[in-house]
Enzyme design. Structure first.
Site, PDB file in Angstrom:
ATOM      1  N   GLY A   1       0.791  -1.224   0.000  1.00 45.63           N
ATOM      2  CA  GLY A   1       0.000   0.000   0.000  1.00 45.63           C
ATOM      3  C   GLY A   1       0.818   1.265   0.000  1.00 45.63           C
ATOM      4  O   GLY A   1       0.311   2.343  -0.306  1.00 45.63           O
TER       5      GLY A   1
ATOM      6  N   ASP B   1       1.680 -11.392   6.943  1.00 52.59           N
ATOM      7  CA  ASP B   1       2.206 -10.594   5.827  1.00 52.59           C
ATOM      8  C   ASP B   1       3.591 -10.035   6.135  1.00 52.59           C
ATOM      9  O   ASP B   1       4.226  -9.448   5.249  1.00 52.59           O
ATOM     10  CB  ASP B   1       1.238  -9.465   5.458  1.00 52.59           C
ATOM     11  CG  ASP B   1       0.865  -8.601   6.644  1.00 52.59           C
ATOM     12  OD1 ASP B   1       0.138  -9.104   7.512  1.00 52.59           O
ATOM     13  OD2 ASP B   1       1.296  -7.438   6.706  1.00 52.59           O
ATOM     14  N   ASN B   2       4.078 -10.229   7.361  1.00 49.20           N
ATOM     15  CA  ASN B   2       5.438  -9.838   7.735  1.00 49.20           C
ATOM     16  C   ASN B   2       6.323 -11.056   7.993  1.00 49.20           C
ATOM     17  O   ASN B   2       7.409 -10.914   8.558  1.00 49.20           O
ATOM     18  CB  ASN B   2       5.422  -8.954   8.984  1.00 49.20           C
ATOM     19  CG  ASN B   2       4.779  -7.605   8.723  1.00 49.20           C
ATOM     20  OD1 ASN B   2       4.789  -7.107   7.598  1.00 49.20           O
ATOM     21  ND2 ASN B   2       4.219  -7.002   9.757  1.00 49.20           N
TER      22      ASN B   2
ATOM     23  N   LYS C   1       9.922   2.394  -0.112  1.00 49.44           N
ATOM     24  CA  LYS C   1       8.854   2.347   0.880  1.00 49.44           C
ATOM     25  C   LYS C   1       8.467   3.776   1.249  1.00 49.44           C
ATOM     26  O   LYS C   1       9.322   4.573   1.635  1.00 49.44           O
ATOM     27  CB  LYS C   1       9.340   1.589   2.116  1.00 49.44           C
ATOM     28  CG  LYS C   1       8.264   1.297   3.149  1.00 49.44           C
ATOM     29  CD  LYS C   1       8.835   0.416   4.248  1.00 49.44           C
ATOM     30  CE  LYS C   1       7.775   0.105   5.309  1.00 49.44           C
ATOM     31  NZ  LYS C   1       8.331  -0.740   6.392  1.00 49.44           N
TER      32      LYS C   1
ATOM     33  N   ARG D   1      14.626  -0.057   0.561  1.00 48.09           N
ATOM     34  CA  ARG D   1      14.848  -1.290   1.316  1.00 48.09           C
ATOM     35  C   ARG D   1      15.340  -2.390   0.387  1.00 48.09           C
ATOM     36  O   ARG D   1      14.878  -2.527  -0.741  1.00 48.09           O
ATOM     37  CB  ARG D   1      13.545  -1.719   1.991  1.00 48.09           C
ATOM     38  CG  ARG D   1      13.654  -2.995   2.805  1.00 48.09           C
ATOM     39  CD  ARG D   1      12.451  -3.195   3.698  1.00 48.09           C
ATOM     40  NE  ARG D   1      11.234  -3.512   2.965  1.00 48.09           N
ATOM     41  CZ  ARG D   1      10.031  -3.603   3.545  1.00 48.09           C
ATOM     42  NH1 ARG D   1       9.911  -3.371   4.842  1.00 48.09           N
ATOM     43  NH2 ARG D   1       8.975  -3.898   2.833  1.00 48.09           N
TER      44      ARG D   1
ATOM     45  N   GLY E   1      -0.219   6.291   1.132  1.00 49.51           N
ATOM     46  CA  GLY E   1       0.962   5.653   0.567  1.00 49.51           C
ATOM     47  C   GLY E   1       2.273   6.319   0.929  1.00 49.51           C
ATOM     48  O   GLY E   1       3.331   5.896   0.474  1.00 49.51           O
TER      49      GLY E   1
ATOM     50  N   ARG F   1       6.054 -13.488   1.118  1.00 53.49           N
ATOM     51  CA  ARG F   1       5.566 -13.614   2.486  1.00 53.49           C
ATOM     52  C   ARG F   1       4.576 -14.768   2.578  1.00 53.49           C
ATOM     53  O   ARG F   1       4.016 -15.196   1.563  1.00 53.49           O
ATOM     54  CB  ARG F   1       4.856 -12.324   2.919  1.00 53.49           C
ATOM     55  CG  ARG F   1       5.590 -11.038   2.540  1.00 53.49           C
ATOM     56  CD  ARG F   1       4.599  -9.883   2.384  1.00 53.49           C
ATOM     57  NE  ARG F   1       5.234  -8.686   1.839  1.00 53.49           N
ATOM     58  CZ  ARG F   1       5.630  -7.643   2.540  1.00 53.49           C
ATOM     59  NH1 ARG F   1       5.441  -7.627   3.843  1.00 53.49           N
ATOM     60  NH2 ARG F   1       6.182  -6.614   1.972  1.00 53.49           N
TER      61      ARG F   1
END
Length: 503
Positions: A100, A260-261, A121, A184, A134, A191
């Protein structure tokens, strides 16, 4: 910091992209270029990491780097993909999440031959942003830069920070905050939640395509197994068991262990409301949103297994033709996760205590220590660093005892510990030196991070941030000053009870 208004035109920056994720079907991602930003300025650029990634910068100055790593003047070949994924957030399935506020710039093969993702990010809205903007505030960008580079220096598998750039525009949260973009780098951004996204839609073709891609990327030799997908589950499980053992041995709390992490690579990712404990307690929570303590320090091993169970569910039809046999095979791997994690954690704790051999009573010795550390509210990192001194000489015992509300607790435990050390063959000097390369003197303490963020946001002063990055990049070296905020527990007025993700 140099501004992009510098009259010298930006120099070309070449990144040797070899992006493979874009070869997957379109439902795996969305093309999404970064948002325009008015005045990108470089805060910090990780030149050694850039060199490892084979990024050619010629004579590029800070202005050119800021333009490239905010997405304003992207290098040729950038992919700009926002990846689709779902996730269990605090135990509840959210079927559509996705990037997102992040976009995959592309993939490179680094100098060691490893494929790495480069992602921006905070780069603006994507089709997965829902009602969010975002963007990323400066504070969370600085926190992720500091903590990810500290984890790398500590030897923990992790994503890394390549660049931090301010955008020149405010980001509205509770208040207006400076905006920023983090670049990053990770082995991948696959994931558990990526698999859940397709499993919840009963898109088995996509689950298999994704699993094949993951095996090719992370475990190519798993194809030689009788069932490559079962082998993938086994290897992801082992990597997570090892990773969380690393966290536990350092007193690290991730804060948002949602599926999701949870990466397939076994790297730590998404440093939102994370923290290293000050005084030890297994119930420690820093995340403001974790009001029930689901992701407390002591719960992390069990949550890791829970997340892996969700991965197994997503893969289930690939694990065997008979559902009962597939479930049994998955359960065996999940049970082995617990054993592997316990063994990995105990191995790390032995090293912290200066024990080179394994003995049956070691677990009881560790448990006894953790109990008295919690009861006496002893600083976790500081204690283990001082323990190296105690391994070399008994003259510091009274100083260490002063860390305890009840010094007798230390005296009783240290007696047991010294009896155990007598069963080791290493001399005291060798043992103490090894312990100093296991127990860090410097960690990114939450109050030190907060002070660096406040200076940057309130005064535009990045000197504390740069000093903190330099300090945590050498965590096992004794700092010049024990009064530096990263080298000591917080004073009462410095304590930071909560951290935030910044979304």
């Amino acid at each position: 910091m140099l501004k992009t208004s510098d009259p010298t035109p930006p120099q070309p920056i070449h990144i040797p992209f070899e992006t493979t994720y874009s070869g997957l079907p379109k439902r795996f991602y969305a093309h999404c270029p970064p948002a325009p930003f008015p005045r990108p300025e470089m805060v910090r650029f990780n030149a050694p990491l850039a060199d490892a990634l084979r990024i050619e910068r010629a004579e590029a100055d800070n202005a050119a780097l800021a333009a490239a790593f905010s997405g304003q003047r992207p290098p040729e070949g950038a992919a700009w993909l926002a990846m689709a994924y779902a996730g269990h957030q605090f135990g509840h399935l959210v079927p559509a999440l996705g990037d997102g506020r992040a976009v995959l710039m592309g993939e490179v093969i680094d100098r060691s031959g490893q494929r790495r993702d480069i992602q921006l990010k905070g780069a603006g809205r994507t089709p997965f942003s829902r009602h969010a903007d975002g963007r990323a505030p400066l504070g969370p960008v600085l926190r992720e830069y500091v903590v990810s580079e500290a984890m790398y220096a500590l030897g923990v598998p992790t994503s890394r920070a390549l660049a931090a750039v301010t955008t020149g525009e405010p980001v509205l949260r509770e208040t207006a905050q400076p905006g920023a973009v983090l670049t990053r780098v990770a082995s991948s951004h696959l994931r558990v939640g990526t698999f859940e996204y397709f499993a919840v839609r009963d898109d088995q073709a996509a689950v298999q395509q994704l699993a094949d891609y993951a095996i090719t990327r992370h475990d190519p030799d798993a194809r030689d197994a009788d069932n490559p997908y079962l082998e993938l589950l086994r290897r992801v499980s082992r990597r997570q068991a090892e990773l969380i053992a690393d966290w536990m041995a350092l007193g690290f709390i991730h804060g948002v262990m949602n599926t999701d992490n949870t990466t397939l690579s076994g790297e730590t990712i998404d440093y939102g409301p994370c923290a290293f404990m000050d005084h030890y307690h297994p119930g420690t929570v820093y995340s403001f949103v974790d009001q029930m303590g689901r992701y407390a320090y002591g719960n992390q091993p069990g949550i890791g297994q829970w997340n892996l169970a969700r991965f197994a569910e997503a893969l289930l039809r690939l694990l065997g033709n008979d559902s009962n046999e597939a479930i049994a095979a998955a359960r065996e791997i999940l049970e082995a996760y617990t054993e592997h994690h316990e063994a990995a954690w105990l191995e790390r704790m032995r090293a912290k205590l200066g024990l080179a051999t394994a003995m049956e009573e070691d677990r009881a010795l560790v448990d006894h220590l953790l109990a008295i550390l919690a009861r006496n509210r002893v600083d976790f990192t500081g204690f283990f660093r001082r323990l190296a001194d105690a391994a070399e000489t008994t003259t510091v015992d009274s100083d260490i005892g002063a860390l305890f509300q009840d010094p007798d607790d230390w005296q009783r435990w240290s007696g047991r510990w010294r009896e155990r050390l007598d069963l080791e063959s290493a001399d005291s000097g060798t043992r103490a030196a090894a312990m100093r390369w296991t127990n860090p003197a410097v960690i990114p303490r939450t109050h030190a991070i907060e002070q660096a963020i406040r200076a940057a946001e309130d005064e535009g002063d990045f000197a504390p941030f740069h000093a903190l990055v330099e300090a945590v990049s050498h965590p096992f070296e004794a700092p010049e000053s024990t009064e530096a905020p990263w080298a000591r527990p917080p004073r009462p007025e410095e304590r930071v009870p909560n951290t935030f993700c910044g979304t």
